[in-house]
Design a protein around this motif. Structure first.
Motif, PDB file in Angstrom:
ATOM      1  N   LYS A 139      21.484  32.052  14.345  1.00  0.00           N
ATOM      2  CA  LYS A 139      21.195  31.560  12.996  1.00  0.00           C
ATOM      3  C   LYS A 139      19.736  31.799  12.629  1.00  0.00           C
ATOM      4  CE  LYS A 139      24.744  28.308  11.777  1.00  0.00           C
ATOM      5  NZ  LYS A 139      25.322  27.438  12.846  1.00  0.00           N
ATOM      6  N   ALA A 140      18.950  32.271  13.591  1.00  0.00           N
ATOM      7  CA  ALA A 140      17.536  32.540  13.311  1.00  0.00           C
ATOM      8  C   ALA A 140      17.413  33.739  12.387  1.00  0.00           C
ATOM      9  CB  ALA A 140      16.787  32.803  14.615  1.00  0.00           C
ATOM     10  N   LYS A 141      16.398  33.687  11.519  1.00  0.00           N
ATOM     11  CA  LYS A 141      16.072  34.849  10.691  1.00  0.00           C
ATOM     12  C   LYS A 141      14.980  35.629  11.424  1.00  0.00           C
ATOM     13  CE  LYS A 141      15.501  32.135   6.917  1.00  0.00           C
ATOM     14  NZ  LYS A 141      15.012  31.864   5.568  1.00  0.00           N
ATOM     15  N   ILE A 142      15.207  36.930  11.594  1.00  0.00           N
ATOM     16  CA  ILE A 142      14.216  37.754  12.293  1.00  0.00           C
ATOM     17  C   ILE A 142      13.644  38.784  11.318  1.00  0.00           C
ATOM     18  CG2 ILE A 142      13.793  39.301  14.241  1.00  0.00           C
ATOM     19  CD1 ILE A 142      16.288  38.153  15.595  1.00  0.00           C
ATOM     20  N   TYR A 143      12.331  38.753  11.164  1.00  0.00           N
ATOM     21  CA  TYR A 143      11.655  39.772  10.359  1.00  0.00           C
ATOM     22  C   TYR A 143      10.759  40.613  11.267  1.00  0.00           C
ATOM     23  CZ  TYR A 143      12.587  36.828   6.206  1.00  0.00           C
ATOM     24  OH  TYR A 143      13.149  36.084   5.206  1.00  0.00           O
ATOM     25  N   TYR A 144      10.686  41.920  10.981  1.00  0.00           N
ATOM     26  CA  TYR A 144       9.660  42.700  11.673  1.00  0.00           C
ATOM     27  C   TYR A 144       8.793  43.455  10.685  1.00  0.00           C
ATOM     28  CZ  TYR A 144      12.913  46.701  11.266  1.00  0.00           C
ATOM     29  OH  TYR A 144      13.754  47.672  10.807  1.00  0.00           O
ATOM     30  N   LYS A 145       7.507  43.503  11.022  1.00  0.00           N
ATOM     31  CA  LYS A 145       6.534  44.269  10.241  1.00  0.00           C
ATOM     32  C   LYS A 145       6.448  45.617  10.938  1.00  0.00           C
ATOM     33  CE  LYS A 145       2.951  44.534   7.305  1.00  0.00           C
ATOM     34  NZ  LYS A 145       3.269  44.983   5.922  1.00  0.00           N
ATOM     35  N   TYR A 146       6.693  46.704  10.184  1.00  0.00           N
ATOM     36  CA  TYR A 146       6.821  48.006  10.835  1.00  0.00           C
ATOM     37  C   TYR A 146       5.572  48.872  10.659  1.00  0.00           C
ATOM     38  CZ  TYR A 146       8.726  52.370  12.515  1.00  0.00           C
ATOM     39  OH  TYR A 146       8.904  53.530  13.226  1.00  0.00           O
ATOM     40  N   GLU A 147       4.807  48.992  11.740  1.00  0.00           N
ATOM     41  CA  GLU A 147       3.568  49.786  11.713  1.00  0.00           C
ATOM     42  C   GLU A 147       3.784  51.236  12.144  1.00  0.00           C
ATOM     43  OE1 GLU A 147       0.305  48.813  10.657  1.00  0.00           O
ATOM     44  OE2 GLU A 147       1.610  47.367   9.676  1.00  0.00           O
ATOM     45  N   GLY A 148       5.032  51.570  12.518  1.00  0.00           N
ATOM     46  CA  GLY A 148       5.319  52.940  12.959  1.00  0.00           C
ATOM     47  C   GLY A 148       5.305  53.975  11.844  1.00  0.00           C
ATOM     48  N   VAL A 149       5.164  53.526  10.592  1.00  0.00           N
ATOM     49  CA  VAL A 149       5.147  54.476   9.472  1.00  0.00           C
ATOM     50  C   VAL A 149       3.781  55.143   9.280  1.00  0.00           C
ATOM     51  CG1 VAL A 149       7.021  53.380   8.192  1.00  0.00           C
ATOM     52  CG2 VAL A 149       4.665  52.624   7.816  1.00  0.00           C
ATOM     53  N   SER A 150       2.794  54.768  10.076  1.00  0.00           N
ATOM     54  CA  SER A 150       1.465  55.395   9.938  1.00  0.00           C
ATOM     55  C   SER A 150       1.520  56.824  10.463  1.00  0.00           C
ATOM     56  CB  SER A 150       0.424  54.600  10.734  1.00  0.00           C
ATOM     57  OG  SER A 150       0.448  54.996  12.094  1.00  0.00           O
ATOM     58  N   PRO A 151       0.519  57.658  10.102  1.00  0.00           N
ATOM     59  CA  PRO A 151       0.524  59.045  10.580  1.00  0.00           C
ATOM     60  C   PRO A 151       0.620  59.157  12.107  1.00  0.00           C
ATOM     61  CG  PRO A 151      -1.131  58.772   8.875  1.00  0.00           C
ATOM     62  CD  PRO A 151      -0.607  57.408   9.179  1.00  0.00           C
TER      63      PRO A 151
END
Ligand SMILES: *Cc1c(COP(=O)(O)O)cnc(C)c1O
Length: 451
Positions: free
Chosen positions: A95-107
């Motif tokens: 039931k937990a909400k999981i968010y991720y911040k995605y830093e892999g989009v950098s060059p």
């Protein structure tokens, strides 16, 4: 369709970095000059770092403007997406909400350009024309190669020999950006030659490569040194991650109960976590902070809080940090970016003060988590980032019926780490037990200072 991706509008782009230093309850201790045991002032470090970065290193200001030139380069990939991991949640049955911040989009494919770009800018501004650095897994080297090229600086990268041999495509990337790369230890420095004379087959280590890059910078007028983690100014630059994430969560009316990041030198974790800390310190929010490290290189969970050198040749000022000893050589786990003997003084102080909870996880459970993430959310994570995913899964499944909001930083993608995944699938990766004896041996050599 449920809203998965929370995109920050360009006009909401973060324009200031947040400096947690003045908010650390027990404060920060100064770096010490190893020769005198006295605080090392900026004059000690001006041959190595530009003033603009040294000012940030010692700053007591909470907010520091991001220069327009840096924002211009950031805008190539920032703001980065914040993603709600619905598919992962469903696979876990939580039931937990999981968010991720995605830093892999950098060059460069990780968070590291956030600091590399800022460091290249301040060096350029002060007339430096060449930077020397080290790289372990190659992430920092590729970030700095990209950043120096943007500002017209030359770049020399000392790459830990085992990675140099195992990760040919990181080398190709650095070449493409125009940097010069050499396997460390190398014949290009006196320290490198001395290590090779004693042990010609050494795999190298991050501490050795740092010593070589420092020697390079100290011996040339046109060159300064750049470090990809650990120092206060590096952690500062990474706060764009958490500042953006905070705005993005507000857009969907959410706020984390726990913020998670993997810890090598501590920069991506501090970057995602510290911007949430004032809310906790002011008693507004009950948010927890979990820093995840490999069980094989456990500076936060098994190291000592002590003054230590940042490198093997003992060239750096002494920093107070959780450390395994500057001559500890960690086992060859496949999260190269997490194999460093110490932890950022800022992260160390926040662990000391009970704000950050450290956690150690093993290599195999991390790859297992990474594979589940790839098969649900689609992105193949860097082995370092798998540590944060593993911790997020632990948090989300401890009690699957407890509603809570989890935020973790996905520090990079693993597209240049696929050889490690191959080894994992072939059953050739192993867990390393906590290397108690090696740590006991290495911490015997901690420098003596009066505290
Ligand atoms: C370098 C790196 C890390 C570890 O470094 P920190 O300074 O602790 O953030 C983590 N993840 C990735 C993808 C990296 O490249």
């Amino acid at each position: 369709m449920k809203k998965k991706k929370i995109i920050l509008p360009d006009d909401e782009m973060v324009r200031q970095w947040y400096n947690v230093a003045p908010d650390i309850p027990g404060g920060l201790t100064p770096p010490l000059d190893p020769a005198t045991g006295q605080p090392a002032g900026p004059e000690k470090m001006t041959p190595i770092f530009p003033m603009g970065l040294l000012e940030q290193e010692m700053s007591a200001e909470r907010w520091i403007d991001i220069p327009e030139e840096v924002l211009e380069v950031y805008s190539l990939w920032r703001p980065t997406p914040l993603v709600r991991a619905f598919q992962l949640e469903e696979a876990l049955g939580t039931k937990a909400k999981i968010y991720y911040k995605y830093e892999g989009v950098s060059p460069a494919g990780s968070h590291k350009p956030n600091s590399a770009v800022a460091q290249a800018y301040y060096n350029k501004r002060e007339g430096v024309t060449r930077l020397a650095t080290e790289t372990g897994a190659g992430q920092w080297g590729s970030a700095l190669s990209f950043a120096t090229q943007k500002f017209g600086l030359a770049c020399k990268v000392y790459m830990v020999r085992v990675s140099f041999e195992q990760k040919p495509y990181r080398k190709s990337m650095m070449n493409t950006y125009g940097a010069e790369i050499v396997a460390s230890p190398s014949n290009d420095t006196a320290f490198g030659r001395s290590v090779l004379a004693k042990d010609p087959d050494t795999p190298g280590s991050l501490g050795i490569a740092i010593s070589e890059a420092l020697e390079d910078a100290a011996s040339r007028e046109d060159t300064k040194y750049a470090l990809g983690s650990v120092l206060n100014h590096v952690l500062l630059h990474q706060t764009v991650i958490g500042l953006e994430a905070k705005k993005q969560l507000a857009m969907v009316d959410d706020y984390p109960d726990v913020v998670i990041g993997c810890c090598g030198g501590g920069s991506n974790f501090a970057g995602v976590a510290t911007p949430f800390m004032p809310d906790r310190l002011e008693g507004k929010k009950n948010v927890r902070f979990v820093g995840v490290e490999p069980a094989s290189c456990p500076s936060l969970t098994r190291g000592k809080l002590a003054y230590d050198f940042g490198d093997v040749a003992k060239m750096t000022p002494l920093l107070q940090m959780y450390t395994l000893g500057h001559d500890f050589i960690p086992p060859g786990i496949h999260a190269g970016g997490l194999r460093y003997h110490g932890m950022a003084p800022i992260v160390s102080a926040l662990v000391r003060d009970g704000i950050i909870e450290p956690m150690a996880v093993h290599q195999l459970e991390c790859f297992e988590a990474g594979v589940l993430f790839a098969r649900t959310e689609g992105i193949i994570p860097a082995p370092e980032s798998c540590h944060a995913i593993r911790a997020a899964i632990i948090e989300a499944t401890r009690d699957k019926n407890e509603p809570k909001t989890i935020l973790f930083n996905l520090s990079g993608h693993g597209m240049l780490d696929l050889a490690s995944y191959d080894l994992y699938f072939a059953g050739e990766l192993h867990n390393y037990e906590y290397p108690a004896e090696a740590i006991a041996e290495a911490t015997k050599n901690l420098p003596k200072v009066d505290e």
